[in-house]
Design an enzyme around this catalytic site. Structure first.
Site, PDB file in Angstrom:
ATOM      1  N   HIS A  61     -14.713  15.952 -11.471  1.00  0.00           N
ATOM      2  CA  HIS A  61     -14.585  15.050 -12.618  1.00  0.00           C
ATOM      3  C   HIS A  61     -15.390  13.788 -12.333  1.00  0.00           C
ATOM      4  O   HIS A  61     -15.961  13.645 -11.244  1.00  0.00           O
ATOM      5  CB  HIS A  61     -13.119  14.736 -12.924  1.00  0.00           C
ATOM      6  CG  HIS A  61     -12.390  14.003 -11.832  1.00  0.00           C
ATOM      7  ND1 HIS A  61     -12.171  14.538 -10.579  1.00  0.00           N
ATOM      8  CD2 HIS A  61     -11.812  12.761 -11.822  1.00  0.00           C
ATOM      9  CE1 HIS A  61     -11.493  13.671  -9.850  1.00  0.00           C
ATOM     10  NE2 HIS A  61     -11.279  12.587 -10.569  1.00  0.00           N
ATOM     11  N   HIS A  63     -14.665  10.461 -12.061  1.00  0.00           N
ATOM     12  CA  HIS A  63     -14.179   9.230 -11.443  1.00  0.00           C
ATOM     13  C   HIS A  63     -15.041   8.909 -10.226  1.00  0.00           C
ATOM     14  O   HIS A  63     -15.541   9.813  -9.535  1.00  0.00           O
ATOM     15  CB  HIS A  63     -12.713   9.367 -11.044  1.00  0.00           C
ATOM     16  CG  HIS A  63     -11.769   9.178 -12.198  1.00  0.00           C
ATOM     17  ND1 HIS A  63     -10.478   9.640 -12.198  1.00  0.00           N
ATOM     18  CD2 HIS A  63     -11.947   8.560 -13.401  1.00  0.00           C
ATOM     19  CE1 HIS A  63      -9.888   9.318 -13.350  1.00  0.00           C
ATOM     20  NE2 HIS A  63     -10.766   8.670 -14.093  1.00  0.00           N
ATOM     21  N   ASP A  65     -14.719   7.934  -7.172  1.00  0.00           N
ATOM     22  CA  ASP A  65     -14.487   8.413  -5.812  1.00  0.00           C
ATOM     23  C   ASP A  65     -14.868   9.884  -5.633  1.00  0.00           C
ATOM     24  O   ASP A  65     -14.783  10.415  -4.527  1.00  0.00           O
ATOM     25  CB  ASP A  65     -13.037   8.167  -5.383  1.00  0.00           C
ATOM     26  CG  ASP A  65     -12.011   8.816  -6.307  1.00  0.00           C
ATOM     27  OD1 ASP A  65     -12.315   8.983  -7.496  1.00  0.00           O
ATOM     28  OD2 ASP A  65     -10.900   9.132  -5.840  1.00  0.00           O
ATOM     29  N   HIS A  66     -15.334  10.514  -6.718  1.00  0.00           N
ATOM     30  CA  HIS A  66     -15.749  11.913  -6.625  1.00  0.00           C
ATOM     31  C   HIS A  66     -17.237  12.116  -6.942  1.00  0.00           C
ATOM     32  O   HIS A  66     -17.737  13.223  -6.769  1.00  0.00           O
ATOM     33  CB  HIS A  66     -14.915  12.774  -7.570  1.00  0.00           C
ATOM     34  CG  HIS A  66     -13.485  12.846  -7.156  1.00  0.00           C
ATOM     35  ND1 HIS A  66     -12.956  13.902  -6.464  1.00  0.00           N
ATOM     36  CD2 HIS A  66     -12.466  11.957  -7.312  1.00  0.00           C
ATOM     37  CE1 HIS A  66     -11.672  13.676  -6.219  1.00  0.00           C
ATOM     38  NE2 HIS A  66     -11.360  12.502  -6.722  1.00  0.00           N
ATOM     39  N   HIS A 138      -5.576  16.200 -15.284  1.00  0.00           N
ATOM     40  CA  HIS A 138      -5.769  14.818 -14.823  1.00  0.00           C
ATOM     41  C   HIS A 138      -5.928  13.922 -16.046  1.00  0.00           C
ATOM     42  O   HIS A 138      -5.849  14.387 -17.188  1.00  0.00           O
ATOM     43  CB  HIS A 138      -6.992  14.760 -13.914  1.00  0.00           C
ATOM     44  CG  HIS A 138      -7.124  13.489 -13.129  1.00  0.00           C
ATOM     45  ND1 HIS A 138      -6.054  12.834 -12.570  1.00  0.00           N
ATOM     46  CD2 HIS A 138      -8.225  12.751 -12.803  1.00  0.00           C
ATOM     47  CE1 HIS A 138      -6.474  11.759 -11.929  1.00  0.00           C
ATOM     48  NE2 HIS A 138      -7.787  11.679 -12.070  1.00  0.00           N
ATOM     49  N   ASP A 206      -6.801  15.701  -7.838  1.00  0.00           N
ATOM     50  CA  ASP A 206      -6.624  14.854  -9.015  1.00  0.00           C
ATOM     51  C   ASP A 206      -6.006  15.635 -10.177  1.00  0.00           C
ATOM     52  O   ASP A 206      -6.631  15.832 -11.218  1.00  0.00           O
ATOM     53  CB  ASP A 206      -7.952  14.226  -9.442  1.00  0.00           C
ATOM     54  CG  ASP A 206      -8.455  13.214  -8.429  1.00  0.00           C
ATOM     55  OD1 ASP A 206      -8.588  13.597  -7.252  1.00  0.00           O
ATOM     56  OD2 ASP A 206      -8.691  12.057  -8.802  1.00  0.00           O
ATOM     57  N   HIS A 265      -6.940  14.003   0.045  1.00  0.00           N
ATOM     58  CA  HIS A 265      -6.943  13.016  -1.044  1.00  0.00           C
ATOM     59  C   HIS A 265      -5.720  12.090  -0.971  1.00  0.00           C
ATOM     60  O   HIS A 265      -4.999  11.877  -1.942  1.00  0.00           O
ATOM     61  CB  HIS A 265      -7.002  13.723  -2.404  1.00  0.00           C
ATOM     62  CG  HIS A 265      -7.519  12.853  -3.516  1.00  0.00           C
ATOM     63  ND1 HIS A 265      -6.704  12.075  -4.287  1.00  0.00           N
ATOM     64  CD2 HIS A 265      -8.780  12.652  -3.987  1.00  0.00           C
ATOM     65  CE1 HIS A 265      -7.416  11.430  -5.186  1.00  0.00           C
ATOM     66  NE2 HIS A 265      -8.702  11.765  -5.004  1.00  0.00           N
TER      67      HIS A 265
END
Length: 303
Positions: A61, A63, A65-66, A138, A206, A265
């Site tokens: 996805h 976000h 941090d990914h 999520h 997530d 995570h």
């Protein structure tokens, strides 16, 4: 043989002792990367693996941090003199997001091909990997991934002789090719036994627990799953922010019948996730609290 390395185990932000969650797999000379947060290229270097063979990047996805480490990875791949195309897989809108990030990496010596996911699930076959993407739950559109290496049946020379197949075609049929000669077609099923057990790794972060995770993780050798929160007492935050607790991940692993559960995570506030291992193992005994660069070499059963 399938090499896997959980490059990082953190969620939300990298820490001095914990990089952001991502996974790298290597099979038959090709590497596959799932997620690419800030610092991913550093932990790949710390592992001692190369950027050049990365042929596939799967994004769960959008976000930060990914995906925020993507420009650096692309530049590192370009600097490694890579010329072959790269395939990127992710939710709808992936090409637009990547183009935006490439403002700081505009010139690359290789083409990027995009596969944008829509709907509840999709299967992609590339470079010997069978990639099953499945939608999870999520705050924004997010997918998990099961990566499988299939294994064909054992070659049976007796069947080949019974079917009057010329010796010169045996190796091609064993490799899964169909051969036509002098008006006769020979197919692999004429010389191969039933398919044998392959290798399977499932990765999901997530998300709240979902039926799609359970169905896709079923039978996995390794199930890599988020454990954002360490206790069921954090369930209110898990529900609010659409993440999972250790216990929820363990219950999924147990029901799916996986070989091992690797938790990852972790919340930045969770300094010592290992303190909760005993309680989680009461639910699923083969649970591991992972640290960065936890690795495993998976082999077929009879090797």
């Amino acid at each position: 043989m399938l090499d896997i390395c959980l490059l990082g185990t953190g969620g939300m932000m990298p820490l001095p002792y914990r990089w952001l969650t991502s996974l790298m797999l290597r099979y038959n000379g090709s590497s596959l990367l799932i997620d690419c947060g800030e610092g991913t290229q550093i932990t790949i270097r710390e592992k001692g693996w190369s950027f050049n063979p990365i042929d596939i990047i799967c994004i769960t996805h959008f976000h930060g941090d990914h995906i925020s480490g993507l420009p650096g990875i692309l530049l590192a791949m370009g600097n490694s003199d890579r010329k072959e195309p790269l395939t990127m897989i992710g939710p709808k809108g992936l090409s637009k997001v990547v183009r935006s990030l490439r403002v700081i990496a505009p010139e690359l010596p290789f083409e990027i091909k995009f596969i944008e996911l829509e709907g509840p699930g999709q299967q992609i076959r590339l470079n010997g990997y069978v990639i099953d993407a499945f939608k999870v739950n999520h705050r924004i559109t997010c997918y998990g991934y099961s990566i499988s290496i299939e294994r064909g049946g054992r070659f049976d020379p007796v069947r080949a002789k019974e079917n009057n197949i010329p010796l010169k075609f045996w190796s091609r049929l064993q490799a899964g090719q169909t051969v036509s000669d002098d008006g006769v077609t020979y197919t692999p099923d004429m010389v191969l036994g039933p398919p044998r057990k392959g290798l399977k790794v499932t990765y999901s972060t997530d998300t709240r627990p979902t039926r799609s995770i359970l169905e896709n993780a079923r039978g996995s050798d390794i199930f890599i799953c988020e454990g954002m929160y360490s206790e069921d007492g954090d369930i209110n935050n898990a529900v609010k922010y659409k993440h999972m607790t250790f216990e929820e991940a363990a219950r999924l692993a147990k029901e799916a019948g996986v070989g091992e559960l690797w938790l990852t995570h972790y919340s930045p506030a969770l300094n010592h996730p290992e303190n909760y291992l005993d309680s989680v193992r009461k639910i699923f005994s083969r649970t591991y609290i992972c640290r960065d660069r936890k690795s495993r070499e998976l082999n077929f059963e009879d090797e």
